[in-house]
Design an enzyme around this catalytic site. Structure first.
Site, PDB file in Angstrom:
ATOM      1  N   LYS A 181       6.230   1.206   0.071  1.00  0.00           N
ATOM      2  CA  LYS A 181       6.314   1.998  -1.157  1.00  0.00           C
ATOM      3  C   LYS A 181       7.445   1.489  -2.045  1.00  0.00           C
ATOM      4  O   LYS A 181       8.489   1.065  -1.539  1.00  0.00           O
ATOM      5  CB  LYS A 181       6.596   3.455  -0.775  1.00  0.00           C
ATOM      6  CG  LYS A 181       6.892   4.348  -1.961  1.00  0.00           C
ATOM      7  CD  LYS A 181       7.321   5.748  -1.527  1.00  0.00           C
ATOM      8  CE  LYS A 181       7.661   6.595  -2.751  1.00  0.00           C
ATOM      9  NZ  LYS A 181       8.034   7.970  -2.397  1.00  0.00           N
ATOM     10  N   CYS A 219       4.846   7.378  -7.020  1.00  0.00           N
ATOM     11  CA  CYS A 219       4.097   8.608  -7.246  1.00  0.00           C
ATOM     12  C   CYS A 219       3.712   8.907  -8.688  1.00  0.00           C
ATOM     13  O   CYS A 219       2.535   8.969  -9.030  1.00  0.00           O
ATOM     14  CB  CYS A 219       4.953   9.740  -6.686  1.00  0.00           C
ATOM     15  SG  CYS A 219       4.429  11.353  -7.175  1.00  0.00           S
ATOM     16  N   ASP A 277       0.284  12.006   0.034  1.00  0.00           N
ATOM     17  CA  ASP A 277       1.534  11.543  -0.560  1.00  0.00           C
ATOM     18  C   ASP A 277       2.224  10.532   0.349  1.00  0.00           C
ATOM     19  O   ASP A 277       2.607  10.862   1.469  1.00  0.00           O
ATOM     20  CB  ASP A 277       2.451  12.751  -0.802  1.00  0.00           C
ATOM     21  CG  ASP A 277       3.464  12.477  -1.898  1.00  0.00           C
ATOM     22  OD1 ASP A 277       3.564  11.312  -2.333  1.00  0.00           O
ATOM     23  OD2 ASP A 277       4.154  13.423  -2.316  1.00  0.00           O
ATOM     24  N   ASP A 278       2.348   9.304  -0.125  1.00  0.00           N
ATOM     25  CA  ASP A 278       3.029   8.234   0.628  1.00  0.00           C
ATOM     26  C   ASP A 278       2.305   7.831   1.911  1.00  0.00           C
ATOM     27  O   ASP A 278       2.932   7.292   2.826  1.00  0.00           O
ATOM     28  CB  ASP A 278       4.473   8.631   1.008  1.00  0.00           C
ATOM     29  CG  ASP A 278       5.428   8.610  -0.171  1.00  0.00           C
ATOM     30  OD1 ASP A 278       4.964   8.414  -1.298  1.00  0.00           O
ATOM     31  OD2 ASP A 278       6.644   8.799   0.044  1.00  0.00           O
ATOM     32  N   HIS A 284       4.188  16.584 -10.511  1.00  0.00           N
ATOM     33  CA  HIS A 284       5.063  15.436 -10.776  1.00  0.00           C
ATOM     34  C   HIS A 284       4.710  14.650 -12.037  1.00  0.00           C
ATOM     35  O   HIS A 284       4.908  13.431 -12.099  1.00  0.00           O
ATOM     36  CB  HIS A 284       5.123  14.489  -9.570  1.00  0.00           C
ATOM     37  CG  HIS A 284       6.504  13.950  -9.349  1.00  0.00           C
ATOM     38  ND1 HIS A 284       6.889  13.213  -8.272  1.00  0.00           N
ATOM     39  CD2 HIS A 284       7.612  14.046 -10.134  1.00  0.00           C
ATOM     40  CE1 HIS A 284       8.159  12.881  -8.381  1.00  0.00           C
ATOM     41  NE2 HIS A 284       8.619  13.378  -9.500  1.00  0.00           N
ATOM     42  N   ASP A 318      -1.212   8.030  -2.953  1.00  0.00           N
ATOM     43  CA  ASP A 318      -0.644   7.745  -4.278  1.00  0.00           C
ATOM     44  C   ASP A 318       0.068   6.394  -4.303  1.00  0.00           C
ATOM     45  O   ASP A 318       0.246   5.797  -5.362  1.00  0.00           O
ATOM     46  CB  ASP A 318       0.284   8.873  -4.754  1.00  0.00           C
ATOM     47  CG  ASP A 318       1.503   9.068  -3.864  1.00  0.00           C
ATOM     48  OD1 ASP A 318       1.498   8.612  -2.699  1.00  0.00           O
ATOM     49  OD2 ASP A 318       2.478   9.696  -4.328  1.00  0.00           O
ATOM     50  N   LYS A 345       1.085  19.186  -5.406  1.00  0.00           N
ATOM     51  CA  LYS A 345       2.088  18.450  -6.189  1.00  0.00           C
ATOM     52  C   LYS A 345       1.592  18.014  -7.570  1.00  0.00           C
ATOM     53  O   LYS A 345       0.501  17.490  -7.705  1.00  0.00           O
ATOM     54  CB  LYS A 345       2.489  17.214  -5.385  1.00  0.00           C
ATOM     55  CG  LYS A 345       3.477  16.293  -6.075  1.00  0.00           C
ATOM     56  CD  LYS A 345       3.896  15.212  -5.083  1.00  0.00           C
ATOM     57  CE  LYS A 345       4.941  14.277  -5.665  1.00  0.00           C
ATOM     58  NZ  LYS A 345       5.471  13.382  -4.616  1.00  0.00           N
TER      59      LYS A 345
END
Ligand SMILES: *[C@@H]1O[C@H](CO)[C@@H](O)[C@H](O)[C@H]1NC(C)=O
Ligand SMILES: *[C@@H]1O[C@H](CO)[C@@H](O)[C@H](O)[C@H]1NC(C)=O
Ligand SMILES: *[C@@H]1O[C@H](CO)[C@@H](O)[C@H](O)[C@H]1NC(C)=O
Ligand SMILES: *[C@@H]1O[C@H](CO)[C@@H](O)[C@H](O)[C@H]1NC(C)=O
Length: 506
Positions: free
Chosen positions: A286, A65, A27-28, A121, A268, A119
């Site tokens: 991002k 995301c 993530d990120d 989302h 992501d 996750k």
């Protein structure tokens, strides 16, 4: 006809079980946030995984995301699912439409056991939208996006709520425990309990290295030499993520199924330099359409294919049809894929099946810039949009929010004298149309729309035809009934339907 022994053996090979599929989504994680790209950090397990895989060099994701995850899961661009604006918020009745089939449903049709850790989302207002009702036998993890790593609690719409699920229900029982460890443990348990006669599809949405910046102290101590506090904790989070990845790999190895497993590792979106991440030498971060937002770290390990690099263009939209091809699973739900299977490109080092991809068209972000150039195309160039075609990248509207840095952000842990390599002579921020030649200018130093107006016109027409297929952008207001004070302190599904949940008790 009698089957010879040899015939029987080849028949049983032909009907042998399908390769397992392991999807690991960081993530990120920024371009400069693995030690393969930045030796000041320490991610030996991720580096090792990438080095025993096909390392995707020209691989792209979405800048945030929910869009990336929705494209991966559905095989459809976000302009076709209504998720083109932003991430799904708590209490917001929004999600990946139930009319869009998702990967685990098709892998389940294909005989796979399907599990998810981490996750989601992709929406949860309706119980039909949670992972257990979208093809996963089990989900252990969370539904939204930026909760505490220890308290699993997220502050949104003016309220704190716990967002953690196990066995199809919300739970607060893991309060105080770091999620990277919890997720590693759950994957280990699932793999240990797995029957090797069956094929396994495992989707792991790692929480690291997303903010809030939190890591166990012993990891932070390993980076005490990094002066920048955010970067120090972030480096610790990458190390913790790396240990989780190592534990997951070991669980597959201990079970004896690693060699038969397709492993797809991806970020992501680019790193957020506002929260410790870094994408050097790429421009931006991002949530921007610069390369730092969308050029992703990615690799895929395919049984029987030797480790190598692939320079060919590939986008996350290609991954769903590619995985079906690699596992010979049929498209049982008749998904109209927006991408192409890149199986031949990957396995045979063939050319890419696509020479373009849509970055996005977000009708809710309109630039006020004073660019008065006119174009033949009817595409509204004030709207934030982006398209890659061959070596060209066209951006319209503002590529990022006004208050974001627009340049190349130097890693805080590097010696300061390297900064002189940073170019900062950028185009005017008023432009509504920008063109870059990514093959020759991967760092987006030279804006060339006035030099190549015919390319701009062609690409605006391409954007316009994408736009003509777009569904309306869905961005509903939060529903007060979805707030934690109405749901026992949790962010959880709040719209009751008569749908019966089939809880999987692990
Ligand atoms: C949960 O942890 C985060 C990150 O440390 C913190 O910002 C937040 O206030 C905490 N929430 C609660 C309810 O304790
Ligand atoms: C367009 O903007 C430029 C730069 O601000 C200005 O010099 C020019 O006169 C404008 N042209 C028109 C047609 O308004
Ligand atoms: C996309 O198409 C819609 C519907 O025709 C139109 O209203 C909108 O202006 C178009 N968007 C852009 C960026 O041109
Ligand atoms: C979760 O547990 C913590 C620690 O016991 C407590 O402070 C918090 O209020 C609980 N939250 C919910 C939603 O039950």
């Amino acid at each position: 006809m009698r089957l010879s022994i040899l015939g029987w053996i080849s028949l049983s090979v032909a009907i042998a079980k399908k390769p397992n599929v392991l999807i690991l989504i960081a993530d990120d994680l920024g371009w400069n946030d693995i030690s393969l790209h930045n030796s000041y950090l320490s991610t030996p397990n991720v580096d090792g995984l990438i080095q025993e895989s096909l390392h995707l060099q020209s691989y792209y994701v979405n800048p945030i995301c929910t869009p990336t995850r929705s494209v991966l899961m559905s095989g459809r661009y976000q302009i076709h699912t209504g998720l083109q604006h932003a991430v799904i918020l708590g209490a917001q009745p929004n999600g990946l439409p139930l009319t869009d089939p998702v990967q685990p449903e098709i892998f389940k049709d294909c005989g796979y056991r399907t599990h998810m850790v981490g996750k989601w989302h992709l929406g949860f207002y309706d119980e039909k939208m949670v992972p257990e009702n979208r093809g996963f036998e089990s989900h252990y993890g969370y539904l939204i996006g930026a909760e505490g790593h220890y308290n699993h609690s997220q502050f949104m719409q003016g309220q704190n709520g716990v967002d953690f699920r196990d066995g199809g229900a919300s739970t607060n029982s893991s309060w105080g425990q770091y999620s990277a460890d919890l997720f590693a443990k759950r994957v280990e348990d699932l793999v240990e309990a797995h029957d090797v006669e069956e094929s396994l599809y495992m989707y792991v949405g790692l929480q690291n290295v997303h903010y809030p910046l939190e890591a166990p102290q012993h990891y932070v101590d390993q980076f005490s030499w990094i002066k920048d506090r955010d970067r120090r904790v972030y480096a610790a989070m990458t190390k913790s993520m790396d240990d989780t990845v190592g534990r997951i790999i070991n669980s597959f190895k201990n079970k004896g199924i690693w060699e038969d497993t397709i492993v797809y590792f991806t970020t992501d979106n680019g790193g957020s330099t506002l929260y410790g991440g870094n994408n050097w030498p790429l421009r931006g971060l991002k949530n921007t359409l610069w390369e730092g937002g969308i050029r992703g770290i990615g690799s895929i390990k395919i049984p029987g294919v030797s480790a190598d690099k692939r320079d060919q263009l590939m986008h996350v939209v290609d991954m769903f049809p590619t995985l079906l091809d690699l596992t010979s699973c049929p498209n049982t739900r008749k998904v109209k894929f927006d991408g192409k299977s890149q199986a031949k490109m990957l396995v045979d080092n063939d050319e890419s099946q696509s020479d373009s991809f849509l970055i996005n068209i977000d009708p809710l972000r309109k630039n006020k810039g004073a660019d008065n150039r006119t174009w033949h195309s009817d595409f509204d160039v004030r709207v934030q949009a982006g398209l890659r075609w061959q070596q060209w990248k066209l951006l319209t509207g503002a590529p990022s929010s006004d208050n974001y840095p627009t340049g190349h952000i130097y890693p805080p842990e590097w010696p300061q004298d390297g900064r002189k390599n940073s170019q900062s002579n950028f185009e005017s921020s008023n432009l509504n149309v920008r063109l870059f030649d990514i093959d020759n200018d991967p760092l987006e130093d030279f804006e060339i729309s006035n030099q190549h107006t015919e390319i701009v016109e062609k690409m605006l027409n391409m954007l316009s035809s994408y736009n003509s297929t777009a569904v309306p952008c869905r961005w509903p207001n939060p529903d007060p009934a979805g707030l934690p004070d109405q749901n026992g302190g949790f962010w959880k599904p709040w719209i009751n339907t008569d749908h019966k949940l089939r809880f999987h008790n692990f």
